[in-house]
Motif scaffolding. Structure first.
Motif, PDB file in Angstrom:
ATOM      1  N   PHE A 510       0.847  -1.203   0.000  1.00 17.11           N
ATOM      2  CA  PHE A 510       0.000   0.000   0.000  1.00 17.11           C
ATOM      3  C   PHE A 510       0.882   1.252   0.000  1.00 17.11           C
ATOM      4  O   PHE A 510       0.697   2.173  -0.787  1.00 17.11           O
ATOM      5  CB  PHE A 510      -0.907   0.031   1.250  1.00 17.11           C
ATOM      6  CG  PHE A 510      -2.301  -0.505   1.013  1.00 17.11           C
ATOM      7  CD1 PHE A 510      -2.565  -1.864   1.056  1.00 17.11           C
ATOM      8  CD2 PHE A 510      -3.364   0.365   0.770  1.00 17.11           C
ATOM      9  CE1 PHE A 510      -3.852  -2.347   0.861  1.00 17.11           C
ATOM     10  CE2 PHE A 510      -4.653  -0.113   0.570  1.00 17.11           C
ATOM     11  CZ  PHE A 510      -4.904  -1.474   0.616  1.00 17.11           C
ATOM     12  N   LEU A 514       1.003   4.017  -2.907  1.00 21.00           N
ATOM     13  CA  LEU A 514       0.431   5.353  -2.681  1.00 21.00           C
ATOM     14  C   LEU A 514       1.495   6.425  -2.474  1.00 21.00           C
ATOM     15  O   LEU A 514       1.255   7.601  -2.738  1.00 21.00           O
ATOM     16  CB  LEU A 514      -0.527   5.326  -1.490  1.00 21.00           C
ATOM     17  CG  LEU A 514      -1.738   4.409  -1.671  1.00 21.00           C
ATOM     18  CD1 LEU A 514      -2.547   4.327  -0.383  1.00 21.00           C
ATOM     19  CD2 LEU A 514      -2.632   4.883  -2.822  1.00 21.00           C
ATOM     20  N   VAL A 518      -0.182   9.727   0.851  1.00 24.36           N
ATOM     21  CA  VAL A 518      -0.685   9.570   2.223  1.00 24.36           C
ATOM     22  C   VAL A 518       0.422   9.818   3.239  1.00 24.36           C
ATOM     23  O   VAL A 518       1.612   9.725   2.923  1.00 24.36           O
ATOM     24  CB  VAL A 518      -1.252   8.147   2.475  1.00 24.36           C
ATOM     25  CG1 VAL A 518      -2.550   7.944   1.710  1.00 24.36           C
ATOM     26  CG2 VAL A 518      -0.235   7.089   2.114  1.00 24.36           C
ATOM     27  N   VAL A 521       0.126   4.427   6.289  1.00 25.32           N
ATOM     28  CA  VAL A 521      -0.904   3.393   6.153  1.00 25.32           C
ATOM     29  C   VAL A 521      -0.809   2.522   7.394  1.00 25.32           C
ATOM     30  O   VAL A 521       0.292   2.127   7.788  1.00 25.32           O
ATOM     31  CB  VAL A 521      -0.682   2.535   4.881  1.00 25.32           C
ATOM     32  CG1 VAL A 521      -1.774   1.478   4.743  1.00 25.32           C
ATOM     33  CG2 VAL A 521      -0.611   3.401   3.627  1.00 25.32           C
ATOM     34  N   LEU A 534      -9.983   7.030   5.715  1.00 22.63           N
ATOM     35  CA  LEU A 534      -8.931   8.031   5.887  1.00 22.63           C
ATOM     36  C   LEU A 534      -9.131   8.734   7.219  1.00 22.63           C
ATOM     37  O   LEU A 534     -10.243   9.105   7.566  1.00 22.63           O
ATOM     38  CB  LEU A 534      -9.011   9.072   4.769  1.00 22.63           C
ATOM     39  CG  LEU A 534      -8.432   8.643   3.428  1.00 22.63           C
ATOM     40  CD1 LEU A 534      -8.821   9.629   2.339  1.00 22.63           C
ATOM     41  CD2 LEU A 534      -6.914   8.514   3.481  1.00 22.63           C
ATOM     42  N   LEU A 563      -4.174   6.397   5.848  1.00 22.21           N
ATOM     43  CA  LEU A 563      -5.141   5.419   5.344  1.00 22.21           C
ATOM     44  C   LEU A 563      -5.126   4.221   6.286  1.00 22.21           C
ATOM     45  O   LEU A 563      -4.080   3.620   6.522  1.00 22.21           O
ATOM     46  CB  LEU A 563      -4.762   4.980   3.929  1.00 22.21           C
ATOM     47  CG  LEU A 563      -5.778   4.053   3.257  1.00 22.21           C
ATOM     48  CD1 LEU A 563      -7.038   4.811   2.847  1.00 22.21           C
ATOM     49  CD2 LEU A 563      -5.186   3.352   2.030  1.00 22.21           C
ATOM     50  N   TYR A 596      -8.065   3.762  -2.204  1.00 16.92           N
ATOM     51  CA  TYR A 596      -7.653   5.057  -1.675  1.00 16.92           C
ATOM     52  C   TYR A 596      -8.552   6.167  -2.214  1.00 16.92           C
ATOM     53  O   TYR A 596      -9.047   7.013  -1.476  1.00 16.92           O
ATOM     54  CB  TYR A 596      -6.191   5.324  -2.034  1.00 16.92           C
ATOM     55  CG  TYR A 596      -5.764   6.760  -1.820  1.00 16.92           C
ATOM     56  CD1 TYR A 596      -5.646   7.270  -0.534  1.00 16.92           C
ATOM     57  CD2 TYR A 596      -5.499   7.602  -2.901  1.00 16.92           C
ATOM     58  CE1 TYR A 596      -5.286   8.599  -0.326  1.00 16.92           C
ATOM     59  CE2 TYR A 596      -5.132   8.927  -2.712  1.00 16.92           C
ATOM     60  CZ  TYR A 596      -5.036   9.423  -1.420  1.00 16.92           C
ATOM     61  OH  TYR A 596      -4.688  10.734  -1.223  1.00 16.92           O
TER      62      TYR A 596
END
Ligand code: ADP
Length: 625
Positions: A510, A514, A518, A521, A534, A563, A596
């Motif tokens: 993840f 991402l 972000v 996570v 979120l 996230l 996401y």
């Protein structure tokens, strides 16, 4: 009536908005045609108040011996109506600026609103904006105003208009100080030239006006300064009419406070809470709701020195013996007497609200729904009374059906023993809030969450920090203390969580996918039915505040969020399986982006839906192959 003209006539045009306003008045006030009378008496009484004040400070006035009174003369045969006062009068410029144009920005605002709110009760709106003088055009086709200002060098003027487009002004020879307004009533309204009819209206609406009102030479009003009477002498009907008079309202007040204070400072006050908030509570005209008197002499309309900003919706009268009569505005601003009065009034109003909250919840709720948004800002401005205001706050709550409101005390009384934080969630409205995935854990574990739907809440609630030693926490923040969930007995293997190694490995993918999008996570404790959500880091802005700043077009760089993924959710388990097979699997990577962006969408922050839709189409195509 009309005196001879000594100068040539000049014609002036009304501003366009005024024509619009006249049209509206005629068409929306027809159910209350008698309003014009109240407005004219109110203007005459204001003009007399001003002269009474000037008499104390200025020696030189035109017509110095004139008795301060209001005279109404009627001629039913000719359908004529005349009202005359010996008040301050108007200069030529004042005639042009005050009667001939829409000087008041509030009135313009009103026009805009009335156009937007086609269906709302127009008469209510008109009450809020005090359209005043113009209401005479409801009952007549032409008005003559003759006036002479109190300045001894002033001249007399005659203003004539049919209310449609233009007016004329000419100089006249007028000895008398003050203003006379006369007109012939339209046939439909000829009742207003009948003595019995006008008398009954004046008795009803203007009994307490503090100057004699004579109708065809007979004095008809009797009460005078109502606020000086004792509680037993005050009749409710009179109080209501007095309120309508000072507040320019059509409805009786929601409640009132009658004070007679003696001690370090001496004053009497009649303070009213209106039934309804004005259209724009924060803007609220010029803050003229409270009339200040010194020893029965009117000084000024200015609530600013008498109430803090967050109580400026109050209306009424304050009369004190402790101010010098020749006081100027600058002096009131810095007067310690005013500061004391302000502090006493504020405390008394808050006690009245506490009393309503305790003994008449319906009334308090009505107050809160109307004035709450402004009232609660007191938390950030009136530190002396902050705790009282916090106790008076109300919110919707997951423990109550939509529309019901609860206090922080109610919340605390329902808290479980193990719970040591007060939880809230803020957003646009109840329906949107109910769908927020961050609520899932709280719903499942039956923990109450306050639902903050008033935009003002996000400016004040985070500043409360603690109530009864419990900290207030947004459930959209990363650092709330959620207990590790106890396993339900009937948990099937489907509900079982992925093991730590698998979760950590998936989180790594993840993060890689991402990247900078972000802040972090992590595994979620708060999710039950949703795969991801979120949340904001500990120091982050409340997401609703962020949304509002965006709405107000403020430059906000969208804050990065955390996230959280739900290791019990089937989709997350499926992704973990793909990850074990091949961490570069395109479906795995696309699904992560898709998850996401779905969370961004729910959050109200998905800027570009095109890619989101393309990716979804792509994934569906693969799933249906
Ligand atoms: P408002 O009273 O709400 O200000 P009006 O339209 O009734 O609005 O009156 C506009 C202005 O015209 C008043 O504020 C005042 O300055 C002036 N005015 C109206 N009537 C009189 C009067 N009888 N004597 C002196 N001035 C007046």
């Amino acid at each position: 009536m009309a005196e001879s003209s000594v100068n040539s006539k000049k014609t002036y045009k009304f501003k366009a908005e005024l024509n619009q306003l006249l049209h509206l008045i005629v068409h929306s006030l027809y159910t209350h045609p008698e309003v014009f009378l109240r407005e004219l008496i109110s203007n005459a009484s204001d003009a007399l108040n001003k002269i009474r004040f000037m008499q104390l400070t200025h020696q030189d006035l035109a017509d110095p011996d004139a008795e301060l009174k209001i005279k109404i003369s009627l001629d039913p045969k000719k359908q004529l109506f005349t009202i005359e006062d010996s008040g301050i009068g108007m200069t030529r410029d004042e005639l042009i600026n005050n009667i001939g144009t829409v000087a008041n920005s509030g009135t313009l605002k009103f026009l805009e609103e009335i156009q937007k709110n086609g269906k709302t009760q127009k008469s209510d709106l008109i009450g809020q904006f005090g359209v005043g003088f113009y209401s005479v055009f409801m009952v007549t086709d032409e008005v003559i105003v003759e006036t002479r200002h109190a300045d001894p060098d002033s001249k007399g003027y005659r203003w004539i208009s049919n209310g449609k487009g233009s007016f004329t002004i000419e100089e006249i020879d007028r000895k008398k100080r003050g203003t006379s307004i006369s007109f012939r009533l339209k046939d439909d309204y000829k009742e207003f030239s009948e003595t019995y009819r006008v008398k009954s209206i004046v008795k009803k609406y203007s009994n307490f006006v503090d100057f004699p009102i004579e109708i065809d030479k007979e004095k008809v009003n009797s009460v005078g300064a109502l606020w000086r009477l004792s509680k037993d002498e005050l009749k409710e009907a009179e109080l209501n009419e007095f309120y309508k008079f000072v507040a320019n309202d059509f409805e009786p007040p929601l409640g009132h406070l009658h004070l007679s204070i003696e001690g370090a400072v001496n004053f009497k006050a009649l303070i009213f809470v209106p039934q309804k908030a004005p259209l724009n509570l924060f803007y609220d005209m010029e803050n003229k709701g409270i009339h200040l008197y010194a020893n029965r002499i009117y000084i000024q309309d200015d609530a600013k020195e008498l109430f803090p900003e967050y109580l400026k919706f109050l209306r009424g009268v304050v009369d004190t013996e402790d101010l010098p009569l020749n006081i100027s505005r600058e002096v009131t601003q810095h007067s310690p007497v005013m500061a004391k009065i302000k502090s006493i009034l504020t405390t008394r109003v808050l006690s009245m609200l506490e009393d309503w909250a305790k003994n008449d919840a319906g009334k308090y709720e009505k107050f809160y729904k109307n004035f709450g948004p402004l009232f609660k800002t007191g938390i950030n401005s009136d530190f002396a009374n902050r705790d009282k205001i916090i106790k008076l706050l109300r919110f919707e709550s997951t423990a109550k059906p939509k529309g019901e409101i609860v206090s922080l005390d109610d919340y605390v009384s329902r808290m479980k023993e193990s719970q040591n934080e007060i939880y809230y969630l803020s957003g646009k409205n109840r329906d949107i809030l109910e769908k927020n995935p961050n609520l899932e854990y709280f719903r499942k574990n039956d923990i109450e969450v306050l639902l903050l739907t008033d935009p003002v809440d996000v400016f004040i609630v985070p500043s409360i920090n603690e109530y009864e030693k419990k900290s207030l926490k947004s459930i959209e923040k990363a650092d709330i203390n959620l207990e590790e969930e106890k396993k339900d007995k009937d948990d099937t293997s489907e509900n079982e969580s992925l093991n730590n190694t698998m979760v950590e490995s998936l989180i790594a993918v993840f993060k890689e996918t991402l990247g900078e999008k972000v802040e972090d996570v992590t595994t979620s404790k708060r999710l039950v039915n949703s795969p991801v959500t979120l949340v904001v880091g500990k120091e982050g802005l409340d997401p609703q505040l962020e949304r509002m700043m965006k709405m107000m077009n403020q430059e906000v760089t969208p804050q990065k969020k955390i996230l959280e993924i739900n290791p019990r959710h089937q989709l997350i388990k499926n992704l973990s399986r793909l990850n074990i097979g091949n961490s570069h699997d395109p479906i795995l990577r696309e699904s992560i982006l898709q998850l996401y962006e779905s969370a961004l969408l729910i959050d109200g922050n998905l800027a570009n839906p095109t890619e989101f839709i393309q990716r979804m189409t792509n994934l569906m195509e693969k799933a249906t192959k």
